[in-house]
Enzyme design. Structure first.
Site, PDB file in Angstrom:
ATOM      1  N   TYR A  99      -6.344  10.457   3.374  1.00 43.80           N
ATOM      2  CA  TYR A  99      -4.998  10.529   3.928  1.00 43.80           C
ATOM      3  C   TYR A  99      -5.059  11.576   5.037  1.00 43.80           C
ATOM      4  CZ  TYR A  99      -2.767   8.458  -0.305  1.00 43.80           C
ATOM      5  OH  TYR A  99      -2.368   7.647  -1.342  1.00 43.80           O
ATOM      6  N   GLU A 149      -7.699   2.349   6.120  1.00 44.54           N
ATOM      7  CA  GLU A 149      -8.798   1.934   5.246  1.00 44.54           C
ATOM      8  C   GLU A 149      -9.447   0.671   5.803  1.00 44.54           C
ATOM      9  OE1 GLU A 149      -6.735   1.449   1.363  1.00 44.54           O
ATOM     10  OE2 GLU A 149      -5.205   2.573   2.409  1.00 44.54           O
ATOM     11  N   HIS A 193     -10.621   6.281   1.333  1.00 47.03           N
ATOM     12  CA  HIS A 193      -9.166   6.374   1.238  1.00 47.03           C
ATOM     13  C   HIS A 193      -8.626   7.754   1.623  1.00 47.03           C
ATOM     14  CE1 HIS A 193      -5.177   5.379  -0.231  1.00 47.03           C
ATOM     15  NE2 HIS A 193      -5.583   4.200  -0.643  1.00 47.03           N
ATOM     16  N   GLN A 245      -6.447  -1.471   6.579  1.00 45.83           N
ATOM     17  CA  GLN A 245      -5.166  -1.291   5.903  1.00 45.83           C
ATOM     18  C   GLN A 245      -4.554  -0.003   6.431  1.00 45.83           C
ATOM     19  OE1 GLN A 245      -4.014  -3.403   3.398  1.00 45.83           O
ATOM     20  NE2 GLN A 245      -2.329  -2.247   2.489  1.00 45.83           N
ATOM     21  N   HIS A 259      -7.656  -1.364  -6.213  1.00 47.35           N
ATOM     22  CA  HIS A 259      -8.691  -0.347  -5.954  1.00 47.35           C
ATOM     23  C   HIS A 259      -9.705  -0.160  -7.085  1.00 47.35           C
ATOM     24  CE1 HIS A 259      -6.776   0.471  -2.262  1.00 47.35           C
ATOM     25  NE2 HIS A 259      -5.969   1.438  -2.607  1.00 47.35           N
ATOM     26  N   ARG A 319      -5.799  -5.104  -3.339  1.00 53.10           N
ATOM     27  CA  ARG A 319      -5.294  -5.806  -4.525  1.00 53.10           C
ATOM     28  C   ARG A 319      -5.972  -7.145  -4.786  1.00 53.10           C
ATOM     29  NH1 ARG A 319      -1.648  -2.805  -2.119  1.00 53.10           N
ATOM     30  NH2 ARG A 319      -0.378  -1.476  -3.447  1.00 53.10           N
TER      31      ARG A 319
HETATM   32  C1  GLA Z   1      -3.424   1.659  -0.853  1.00 52.84           C
HETATM   33  C2  GLA Z   1      -2.402   0.648  -1.132  1.00 52.84           C
HETATM   34  C3  GLA Z   1      -1.063   1.271  -1.277  1.00 52.84           C
HETATM   35  C4  GLA Z   1      -1.105   2.359  -2.305  1.00 52.84           C
HETATM   36  C5  GLA Z   1      -2.153   3.358  -1.948  1.00 52.84           C
HETATM   37  C6  GLA Z   1      -2.308   4.391  -2.991  1.00 52.84           C
HETATM   38  O1  GLA Z   1      -3.479   2.030   0.431  1.00 52.84           O
HETATM   39  O2  GLA Z   1      -2.359  -0.371  -0.178  1.00 52.84           O
HETATM   40  O3  GLA Z   1      -0.132   0.319  -1.632  1.00 52.84           O
HETATM   41  O4  GLA Z   1      -1.373   1.815  -3.553  1.00 52.84           O
HETATM   42  O5  GLA Z   1      -3.385   2.727  -1.769  1.00 52.84           O
HETATM   43  O6  GLA Z   1      -1.098   4.931  -3.410  1.00 52.84           O
END
Ligand code: GLA
Length: 395
Positions: free
Chosen positions: A224, A359, A222, A331, A148, A123
Site C-alpha cells: 500500500y 497489484e 500487495h 488491480q 488472495h 478472487r
Molecule cells: C485486494 C482486493 C480488495 C481488498 C484488498 C485487501 O486488493 O481487491 O478488495 O480485499 O485486497 O483488503
C-alpha cells in the site's frame, strides 16, 4: 670519481628511490580510494532477527539500501515489505508504504500490507474451479468468494531466504514450497520470489514457480503506497496514470462478468495523469460496488514482455513511482476497506484511502473465465513473471 661526484650520485640514487616510494604509495592510496568508492556505491543487504511466530518459526528482516538512499525492509514472514524509504524532492527520506512495527501486529490482522500474495492473487468465485474435469474447493474468506490464496496464503507463511549481491545491485531470494492441496490447491508448488534493488532506483520483483500437478497460479505484491511519506494524509490528492484502455467490471462481490469495458468517458479513465480523488465519488455503479476503485485494468500491449503499466505521482513530495510488468492486468485498489481501526507505524491509525495498491496480476477469477488469459500451470512448465517499481522525484 672525485668526492663531489660520488656525493652527487648518492644523492641522485636517494632522490630516485624516494620518488619511487612516494609514487608507489600514491598509487596504493589511489587503489584504496577507488575501492572505498565502489564499496560505498554498492547496494547493501543486512540481516537481523525480527521475531518468532506463534508456531515457533524464526522470522528475519533484510534491509536493502542503495547509493541514493533508497531503503527497503523485507521480512521473511509473508515476504512483507515493512518499510520503503525514498527521498522526496528536498532529499528528505520518508517511508512510503503502510505497515506495522511488529511481527505480532502482522500476524494479528493484516489487510495484506506489503505482502506477497499467492497461490492465487485476487478472487475466485465461490472458492471453486475445475481443472481437467476435477472440481477443487478453496476457502471462502471474502464473503462467498476465495481471496488472495485463502486462510493461510503466501502472505502468512515464513519464506526461506538467501542473499545475492553484485557491484550494482543486491537481491533477496525468498522460496516457499506450497504442498499439494494446501488451501485446496492441487500440486506441490515450488515458488521463488526475488526482490532486487539496484542503483538505478529500481526494485525488481521476479516470481518463479513450478508444480508437479496441474494447478493455477497468480502471484502478486500487495504494498500500500502513500507517496507523501505521511500515511496520516489521504492518497486522494496523489495522481495516477494507467496504461490501459479497458478495465474489468465486477458484480456486487467483485467477481467479473467476463466482459471488458472501455475506460473512455468513465471514472476509470487513467490514460492520462489524473488526481485519484477526482472521480472517486462519482455516481457510478462500478465505483459503488468497489466502494471506490478496486478493479483490474487490462494493460495495453499484451504479450509483449515487460512494458510500462502505471505511474503514480505525489505533487507535495515530488515522488514518482513507475511500474513496469509482463502481467496482463493491474488491480488498482484505493484502500477503501481501511477504516481507521488498524494501528499505523507512527502511533495513529490507517484511515480509509490512506494508501493505494497497484497489484500486477492476471485477471480476477480467471480459472472460471474461459475468455481470460490462462492462469493454469502444468508440470514441466515454468511460471515466470516480472514487475519493476522505479522510484524518482520530480521538482
Ligand atoms: C485486494 C482486493 C480488495 C481488498 C484488498 C485487501 O486488493 O481487491 O478488495 O480485499 O485486497 O483488503
Amino acid at each position: 670519481m672525485n668526492y663531489s661526484k660520488q656525493c652527487f650520485y648518492v644523492f641522485a640514487i636517494l632522490a630516485v628511490s624516494f620518488l619511487n616510494i612516494q609514487c608507489k604509495s600514491e598509487k596504493k592510496k589511489e587503489v584504496i580510494e577507488t575501492n572505498t568508492e565502489i564499496a560505498t556505491n554498492q547496494v547493501t543487504i543486512e540481516k537481523s532477527d525480527y521475531g518468532i511466530t506463534s508456531e515457533g518459526e524464526k522470522v528475519e528482516k533484510y534491509i536493502l539500501k542503495n547509493a541514493s538512499g533508497i531503503e527497503i525492509d523485507i521480512i521473511t514472514y509473508g515476504g512483507i515489505i515493512t518499510a520503503l524509504k525514498t527521498p522526496n524532492k528536498d532529499g528528505v527520506s520518508q517511508d512510503i508504504v503502510l505497515g506495522y512495527n511488529s511481527l505480532e501486529e502482522y500476524t494479528n490482522s493484516n489487510p495484506y500490507f506489503g505482502a506477497l500474495i499467492g497461490r492465487y492473487g485476487n478472487r475466485i468465485a465461490k472458492g471453486k474451479f475445475k481443472l481437467n474435469g476435477t472440481e477443487y474447493t478453496l476457502a471462502t474468506n471474502d464473503g462467498e468468494n476465495h481471496l488472495h490464496g485463502g486462510l493461510k496464503g503466501f502472505d502468512k507463511v515464513v519464506w526461506k531466504a538467501s542473499e545475492e549481491k553484485n557491484d550494482t545491485s543486491a537481491s533477496l531470494k525468498l522460496s516457499y514450497l506450497s504442498k499439494d492441496m494446501e488451501e485446496g490447491y492441487p500440486g506441490n508448488l515450488d515458488v521463488t520470489v526475488t526482490y532486487t534493488l539496484d542503483n538505478d532506483n529500481k526494485l525488481n520483483v521476479v516470481y518463479e514457480a513450478t508444480t508437479d500437478k496441474t494447478t493455477v497460479v497468480n502471484l502478486t505484491q500487495h504494498s500500500y503506497f502513500n507517496l507523501s511519506g505521511d500515511s496520516s494524509t489521504s492518497i486522494l490528492d496523489q495522481e495516477l496514470k494507467i496504461n490501459a484502455d479497458t478495465y474489468i467490471p465486477v458484480n456486487e462481490t467483485l467477481i467479473p462478468n467476463g466482459k471488458l469495458a472501455t475506460v473512455k468517458n468513465t471514472p476509470f479513465d487513467f490514460t492520462t495523469m489524473k488526481v485519484i480523488g477526482k472521480d472517486i465519488e462519482a455516481d457510478n455503479d462500478q465505483l459503488k460496488k468497489g466502494l471506490g476503485f478496486d478493479h483490474c485494468w487490462v494493460l495495453n500491449e499484451q504479450n509483449t514482455g515487460v512494458r510500462y503499466a502505471a505511474t503514480a505521482y505525489d505533487p507535495s513530495s515530488g515522488r514518482v513511482l513507475e511500474i513496469y510488468t509482463d502481467e496482463p492486468g493491474i488491480q488498482f485498489y484505493s484502500g477503501n476497506f481501511l477504516d481507521g481501526t488498524l494501528p499505523s507505524k507512527n502511533g495513529g491509525t490507517y484511515a480509509q484511502r490512506s494508501g493505494f495498491c497497484l497489484e500486477t496480476q492476471h485477471y480476477p477469477d480467471s480459472p472460471n473465465q474461459k475468455d481470460f488469459p490462462s492462469t493454469v500451470l502444468e508440470p514441466g512448465k515454468k511460471y515466470e513473471s516480472t514487475t519493476s517499481f522505479i522510484f524518482s522525484v520530480k521538482k
